[in-house]
Design an enzyme around this catalytic site. Sequence first.
Site, PDB file in Angstrom:
ATOM      1  CE  LYS A  23       0.962  52.115  45.196  1.00  0.00           C
ATOM      2  NZ  LYS A  23       1.207  53.579  44.803  1.00  0.00           N
ATOM      3  NE  ARG A  92      -0.248  57.938  53.432  1.00  0.00           N
ATOM      4  CZ  ARG A  92       0.217  58.844  54.220  1.00  0.00           C
ATOM      5  NH1 ARG A  92       1.282  58.978  54.479  1.00  0.00           N
ATOM      6  NH2 ARG A  92      -0.926  59.384  55.070  1.00  0.00           N
ATOM      7  CB  CYS A 116       3.650  60.004  45.695  1.00  0.00           C
ATOM      8  SG  CYS A 116       3.739  58.795  44.335  1.00  0.00           S
TER       9      CYS A 116
END
Length: 442
Positions: A23, A92, A116
Amino acid sequence: MENFIYKITPSKLNGTVNVSGAKNSALRLLAASILTDRDVTLENNPNELLDVKIHVEMLEALGKNISIEADRILIKDESFNNELVWNKRSIRNTVLIAGALFARSGYASVPLPGGCQLGDRKIDIHLDIFEKFGAKINFETGETNDTLMLTKETELVGQDIHLPIRSTGATENSILIGSLAKGTTRIFNPHVRPEVLDLLDLVSKMGAKVEVFGQDYIQITGIGGQSTPITPIVHEVVPDNVEAITWLMMAIVNKSKMEIKNFPYAHLVVPMQFLLEGNSGISFDEASQTLSVDGKNATSFEIATGPYPGINSDMHPIFAAYGTFAMSNSVVTELRFFDRFQYLEEMAKLGANIVQDKNTITISGNIKVKSETVRATDLRGGMAVLMLLNEGTDTATITEAFQIERGYNNFVTKFNALGGKLEKVFPESTKEINVTKEALVA
């Protein structure tokens, strides 16, 4: 945003699982595709990750034409737009999209990042980099997302970038901008890790010249208006080391017999030292890149998170879950994200005895798991509670399970193929949720 819950029934896992592309590499490579008008194909790309899907939609909003087949993605430069208009959940990676847009066109407008909620992850270090490369910075406040705007005030030329901390994102943004700058960019105190090396490999295929001097500095000679090849670019995404270590720890606590293919052992030397102690049933075949696991017993440990090649902060909650099954106490000290402990409240509901003292937690072993309803507080915290619930006594529920699928590609399919009993359920009352920027600030 689409929401769902997981219903998990404890089960024995056995069989073979394949580790997907990383990821934290795929998202950076997708941002890098903005730098060029050449066709870019990414192989072993984790296309089912929720964050990847959002990034793909963002690329389409910027004028890219996307074709996806299995784990392959083809990105074509159909048109070019340097303003990302976006009213959905942000990620992000938008701060890297800003860097790529600015490098290519001299202007960028993007939503401020999400991800997150892990305490203080401000973008000040990125803003310093943008200014160093000659950007004028502005912000606009929006109802869903705030907007970051960059405008080039001087010619884009190479710079000496001195990073105050070993930040992965800041290293990557410096690489993206430096690759299109005129002349040489040197990045001092970079965070050199597999995902960063993967990005360097891709920008070198685009025409930048790259040299890495250990953890001291990275040197990039940018394209800077020079002619580059027009041939398509093909690149394979490195395996996800956090997914790999998750399957390994899950196999040990479940006492499973598992073969983990595409296992990036060379990227996991330090964490593997702690998992090999007392676990003689682990072997690695380098030729096939397959880790074979005959799970025995979890063993206690004392670790601290840190820069690569140390233990990645993303592994912290997974180690905490693993430690609850050890015979004695374990310790995790978090040296990167001091607020990465929201998941502890959910673990306690399941019977975990974990004591926090500032940024250090002491984990009692020999857990007797309670099958209770818990929430996935974030990506890795969600996986931590799932590991516990698979060792419980009855069917249980994980709410906000979308967090897990932000970082584990095709997880339900892989888990159930091993014999797991995991169901994704879309309750009518929560099928669509609105996620505010405050709830997912990174």
